[in-house]
Design an enzyme around this catalytic site. Sequence first.
Site, PDB file in Angstrom:
ATOM      1  N   ARG A   1      31.318  30.387 -30.045  1.00 22.48           N
ATOM      2  CA  ARG A   1      32.485  31.091 -30.569  1.00 22.48           C
ATOM      3  C   ARG A   1      33.097  32.034 -29.528  1.00 22.48           C
ATOM      4  NH1 ARG A   1      31.753  35.314 -32.961  1.00 22.48           N
ATOM      5  NH2 ARG A   1      29.984  34.743 -34.260  1.00 22.48           N
TER       6      ARG A   1
ATOM      7  N   TYR B   1      59.062  28.121 -37.556  1.00 21.20           N
ATOM      8  CA  TYR B   1      58.234  27.147 -38.274  1.00 21.20           C
ATOM      9  C   TYR B   1      57.794  27.769 -39.608  1.00 21.20           C
ATOM     10  CZ  TYR B   1      54.004  24.240 -38.904  1.00 21.20           C
ATOM     11  OH  TYR B   1      53.032  23.425 -39.382  1.00 21.20           O
TER      12      TYR B   1
ATOM     13  N   ASP C   1      57.136  30.734 -29.117  1.00 15.73           N
ATOM     14  CA  ASP C   1      56.497  29.511 -29.605  1.00 15.73           C
ATOM     15  C   ASP C   1      57.220  28.349 -28.921  1.00 15.73           C
ATOM     16  OD1 ASP C   1      55.789  27.188 -30.961  1.00 15.73           O
ATOM     17  OD2 ASP C   1      55.698  28.157 -32.926  1.00 15.73           O
TER      18      ASP C   1
ATOM     19  N   LYS D   1      50.641  19.118 -31.388  1.00 12.16           N
ATOM     20  CA  LYS D   1      51.870  18.324 -31.274  1.00 12.16           C
ATOM     21  C   LYS D   1      51.971  17.681 -29.877  1.00 12.16           C
ATOM     22  CE  LYS D   1      52.445  20.230 -35.288  1.00 12.16           C
ATOM     23  NZ  LYS D   1      53.168  21.501 -35.445  1.00 12.16           N
TER      24      LYS D   1
HETATM   25  C1  LIG Z   1      52.928  22.791 -36.001  1.00 15.06           C
HETATM   26  C2  LIG Z   1      53.570  24.028 -35.521  1.00 15.06           C
HETATM   27  C3  LIG Z   1      52.901  25.255 -35.553  1.00 15.06           C
HETATM   28  C4  LIG Z   1      51.511  25.410 -36.125  1.00 15.06           C
HETATM   29  O1  LIG Z   1      50.577  24.708 -35.402  1.00 15.06           O
HETATM   30  P1  LIG Z   1      49.239  24.105 -36.076  1.00 15.06           P
HETATM   31  O2  LIG Z   1      48.530  23.488 -34.907  1.00 15.06           O
HETATM   32  O3  LIG Z   1      49.676  23.116 -37.097  1.00 15.06           O
HETATM   33  O4  LIG Z   1      48.513  25.254 -36.675  1.00 15.06           O
HETATM   34  C5  LIG Z   1      53.557  26.376 -35.074  1.00 15.06           C
HETATM   35  N1  LIG Z   1      54.813  26.295 -34.571  1.00 15.06           N
HETATM   36  C6  LIG Z   1      55.478  25.133 -34.526  1.00 15.06           C
HETATM   37  C7  LIG Z   1      56.857  25.113 -33.973  1.00 15.06           C
HETATM   38  C8  LIG Z   1      54.899  23.959 -34.995  1.00 15.06           C
HETATM   39  O5  LIG Z   1      55.578  22.809 -34.969  1.00 15.06           O
END
Ligand SMILES: *Cc1c(COP(=O)(O)O)cnc(C)c1O
Length: 412
Positions: free
Chosen positions: A55, A108, A180, A205
Amino acid sequence: MKRIDDSCARPVEFPYPAQRSSSAPIFPAAAYLCNSPEVAAELMSGQAEGYIYQRDGHPNADMFAELCREMHGGDEAIVTNSGMAALSLAMLALVKSGDHLVISNQLYGRSTQLFKEEAPRLDIQISEVDTTDIDEVRTACRDRTRLVVAETITNPLLRISDVKALAGVARACGAALLIDNTFASPAVCQPLRLGADLVMESVTKMINGHGDVTLGLLCGRRDRWDRIAQACSTWGFTSGPFDCWLASRGLATLHLRMERASSNAQKVAEFLQTQDCVESVIYPGLEMHPDHLLARRQFTPAEIGGSGGEALPGRFGSMVTFTLSGDLPAATGFIAAVAKDIPFCPSLGEISTTLSHPASTSHRGLSSDERRRLGIGGGTIRLSVGVQSPEMIVRALQKALSGLDERFAIDV
Ligand SMILES: *Cc1c(COP(=O)(O)O)cnc(C)c1O
């Protein structure tokens, strides 16, 4: 002779010490052995570098984080078990009760929930603004503003925030800029090189790219990093070794995938513009996109180690949003007709082309009025363009759209 019940399986050393494997090994160990109380104390206090407990850190996370850190040009990077964990980590490590955050009004869905539903329970104040309007951001900043949060490319309208300008506004009020960068990925944009203090990615993603991992990344400048590693372990946001190993494999082809997917997306957007039953097309690579010029300036990734600004034209990302005339019935018909070639998958960034329907998935929480104001209708489709041949993708879209022309002839 050893008794059978005394031979507990223990990890074994690699049998040929003169050799190494040509690919990265996986270290699934939950804990690491200590040679002596002295070494243990040094490791625990951070005087010596090494691993103690998964961890707190493990080799697969560190190897993956280091590659991502290099791409983003950051001082530090840490892997978390999801994109949301990375965002939560940034908030919980850097913000305390009584502080104030300025967030984009197009984040998001879960990010919006984190900031608007969870943060206020910790007495953290939130102002929601349009981060494509710098004056709005400047006006919202206060003495206790600690973070400004925006996305490089928003979902599903693909609006683009000016990272350099936002960094200036954040700095002026003593806040950190957190970007982000999930929809862009470091192959399209590197916000730290544009002045952001922190960048987060949903590795789930584009970066992993194969739809088989949930992970997040937080990367940033040293002067924002004091509390990050400790908070990550204490709140329990850490990643698993196998996921990090898979994501490292995905990262290796990120540049190739994003180059192909961006070039495909440009072709798909241009094709969709010519279609009668398509009401509107949104893609930052189209000249008519409201942020096209900003995208041209901002999406110019540097070579690793470079200073930025080297233009790689035609990289506007892999996401394309379009709206069918004929509303929800048209979208339902289109989704069914194209499903064999382009499946409905409410995620994005995979090697194959997928589509999503924002009104029923990511934006179902909004009222239909709110959605209409944003320009998201029942006929709005969000494409995550993959790396297949552009001919195949366009042919699949064309076939499904031609079916619509007949069925929705009266609406067209
Ligand atoms: C999917 C996504 C997240 C969250 O990510 P996870 O890996 O699903 O927790 C945050 N911001 C954007 C723009 C996303 O597409």
